[in-house]
Design a protein around this motif. Sequence first.
Motif, PDB file in Angstrom:
ATOM      1  N   VAL A 210       0.834  -1.203   0.000  1.00  0.00           N
ATOM      2  CA  VAL A 210       0.000   0.000   0.000  1.00  0.00           C
ATOM      3  C   VAL A 210       0.871   1.257   0.000  1.00  0.00           C
ATOM      4  N   SER A 211       1.983   1.206   0.732  1.00  0.00           N
ATOM      5  CA  SER A 211       2.886   2.361   0.752  1.00  0.00           C
ATOM      6  C   SER A 211       3.481   2.614  -0.634  1.00  0.00           C
ATOM      7  N   PHE A 212       3.722   1.540  -1.399  1.00  0.00           N
ATOM      8  CA  PHE A 212       4.213   1.703  -2.770  1.00  0.00           C
ATOM      9  C   PHE A 212       3.124   2.263  -3.674  1.00  0.00           C
ATOM     10  N   LEU A 213       1.892   1.796  -3.497  1.00  0.00           N
ATOM     11  CA  LEU A 213       0.774   2.299  -4.301  1.00  0.00           C
ATOM     12  C   LEU A 213       0.551   3.790  -4.077  1.00  0.00           C
ATOM     13  N   HIS A 214       0.858   4.262  -2.876  1.00  0.00           N
ATOM     14  CA  HIS A 214       0.713   5.686  -2.569  1.00  0.00           C
ATOM     15  C   HIS A 214       1.985   6.475  -2.864  1.00  0.00           C
ATOM     16  N   HIS A 215       2.970   5.814  -3.481  1.00  0.00           N
ATOM     17  CA  HIS A 215       4.218   6.470  -3.903  1.00  0.00           C
ATOM     18  C   HIS A 215       4.927   7.177  -2.742  1.00  0.00           C
ATOM     19  N   GLU A 216       4.856   6.573  -1.573  1.00  0.00           N
ATOM     20  CA  GLU A 216       5.459   7.213  -0.407  1.00  0.00           C
ATOM     21  C   GLU A 216       6.992   7.172  -0.450  1.00  0.00           C
ATOM     22  N   TYR A 217       7.556   6.270  -1.248  1.00  0.00           N
ATOM     23  CA  TYR A 217       9.014   6.155  -1.317  1.00  0.00           C
ATOM     24  C   TYR A 217       9.627   7.099  -2.346  1.00  0.00           C
ATOM     25  N   ASP A 218       8.769   7.672  -3.212  1.00  0.00           N
ATOM     26  CA  ASP A 218       9.287   8.461  -4.331  1.00  0.00           C
ATOM     27  C   ASP A 218      10.144   9.641  -3.878  1.00  0.00           C
ATOM     28  N   HIS A 219       9.682  10.356  -2.868  1.00  0.00           N
ATOM     29  CA  HIS A 219      10.398  11.564  -2.438  1.00  0.00           C
ATOM     30  C   HIS A 219      10.873  11.444  -0.990  1.00  0.00           C
ATOM     31  N   LEU A 220      11.032  10.217  -0.525  1.00  0.00           N
ATOM     32  CA  LEU A 220      11.432  10.009   0.865  1.00  0.00           C
ATOM     33  C   LEU A 220      12.952  10.064   0.994  1.00  0.00           C
ATOM     34  N   ASN A 221      13.428  10.918   1.889  1.00  0.00           N
ATOM     35  CA  ASN A 221      14.857  11.021   2.177  1.00  0.00           C
ATOM     36  C   ASN A 221      15.065  10.587   3.629  1.00  0.00           C
ATOM     37  N   TRP A 222      15.576   9.371   3.801  1.00  0.00           N
ATOM     38  CA  TRP A 222      15.733   8.821   5.141  1.00  0.00           C
ATOM     39  C   TRP A 222      16.665   9.669   5.995  1.00  0.00           C
ATOM     40  N   ASN A 223      17.646  10.302   5.365  1.00  0.00           N
ATOM     41  CA  ASN A 223      18.634  11.083   6.124  1.00  0.00           C
ATOM     42  C   ASN A 223      18.055  12.357   6.719  1.00  0.00           C
ATOM     43  N   GLN A 224      16.934  12.820   6.162  1.00  0.00           N
ATOM     44  CA  GLN A 224      16.333  14.062   6.650  1.00  0.00           C
ATOM     45  C   GLN A 224      15.310  13.840   7.759  1.00  0.00           C
ATOM     46  N   ILE A 225      15.027  12.595   8.075  1.00  0.00           N
ATOM     47  CA  ILE A 225      14.068  12.313   9.146  1.00  0.00           C
ATOM     48  C   ILE A 225      14.762  12.552  10.485  1.00  0.00           C
ATOM     49  N   PRO A 226      14.216  13.426  11.327  1.00  0.00           N
ATOM     50  CA  PRO A 226      14.887  13.787  12.588  1.00  0.00           C
ATOM     51  C   PRO A 226      14.860  12.661  13.613  1.00  0.00           C
ATOM     52  N   ALA A 227      15.732  12.801  14.597  1.00  0.00           N
ATOM     53  CA  ALA A 227      15.822  11.792  15.665  1.00  0.00           C
ATOM     54  C   ALA A 227      14.516  11.677  16.439  1.00  0.00           C
ATOM     55  N   SER A 228      13.775  12.788  16.535  1.00  0.00           N
ATOM     56  CA  SER A 228      12.508  12.760  17.274  1.00  0.00           C
ATOM     57  C   SER A 228      11.508  11.800  16.632  1.00  0.00           C
ATOM     58  N   SER A 229      11.498  11.732  15.298  1.00  0.00           N
ATOM     59  CA  SER A 229      10.589  10.819  14.601  1.00  0.00           C
ATOM     60  C   SER A 229      10.993   9.370  14.832  1.00  0.00           C
ATOM     61  N   TRP A 230      12.304   9.103  14.789  1.00  0.00           N
ATOM     62  CA  TRP A 230      12.770   7.743  15.043  1.00  0.00           C
ATOM     63  C   TRP A 230      12.488   7.350  16.492  1.00  0.00           C
ATOM     64  N   GLY A 231      12.656   8.292  17.400  1.00  0.00           N
ATOM     65  CA  GLY A 231      12.341   8.015  18.802  1.00  0.00           C
ATOM     66  C   GLY A 231      10.866   7.710  18.993  1.00  0.00           C
TER      67      GLY A 231
END
Length: 320
Positions: A210-231
């Motif tokens: 479903v995440s692929f169908l919604h093209h969520e990976y197209d513009h996702l930059n893992w390096n820009q996700i802050p530590a607060s989100s991972w926490g």
Amino acid sequence: MTTSSKSPSILLVVIAFAIVYLVWGSTYFFIRIAVQGGLPPFILGAIRFTTAGLLLMSWCIIKGEKIFVAKDIINAAVTGALLLFVANGIVIWTEQTLPSAMVAILVSSAPIWFILLDKPNWAFNFKLKSTIFGLAIGFAGVILLFSEQIGDLFKSSDTHSKLPWMLLLVLGTISWSAGSLYSKHKHPSVSASVSTAWQMIMAGLIYIPVSFLHHEYDHLNWNQIPASSWGALIYLIIFGSITAYSAYVWLLQVRPATQVSTYAYVNPVIAVLLGVVFAGENISFIQFTGLAIILASVLLINLAKYRKPKVDVAVLAEVE
């Protein structure tokens, strides 16, 4: 937590309810942190539930529990799809459009659907007028809690555009209630922990395509996700999924569904209190009144189960 033929201790039941009430009430806060930090909703669901399910399953394997029972895996897949993908996914999706107040109110209608969909226990549920009354005033308390935000919503010009999302959220709430009842009445031969692990794994696997169908990976930059989100994601995996969801599944096996469903009234209370403590939000007199009504309704629903011990224990034995 494992299922036992013996009645569980009151202390264990209280601890499980406290976990579901408090932890799930906090997950709205942490979901918002994770999503606002850049984690797309369906990717969030895929990582959260797949990881939590695999961790819990690994623990079950270490303990030497029976894992592969085809019937139980199928039942767990159905339950996981209804609860964790359809219901939870709709909540995450609609929160991008609907105000959190409206989401909280529509989700809190779950106890009503529990009663309406639990046909095998209609005679028992509708016999306890105090329980029905408690559910009704609890829902009224949630509406009162968010009444000011509701007023602002319906004053806006885009109210009609939000109606389809509201209806979708109602569908998600029905799916949650149906999945919970399905889980309760399909007694697994494996432990509650194994069943819970399969539910999360199956739901997490559904999120991936479903995440692929919604093209969520197209513009996702893992390096820009802050530590607060991972926490926040780690919190959701450990506490929101492994701890609280396991407690919820276990409670469904040992307590009446109407009693377990009271989480839907308490969670908004916790969410509001977290906003006051951590986000500096103010609480009005109307909101405080709504909080008091909700807590009173939960007390009323729970007390009804112990009013006539001799009768209720016999009935609950059949229900459980």
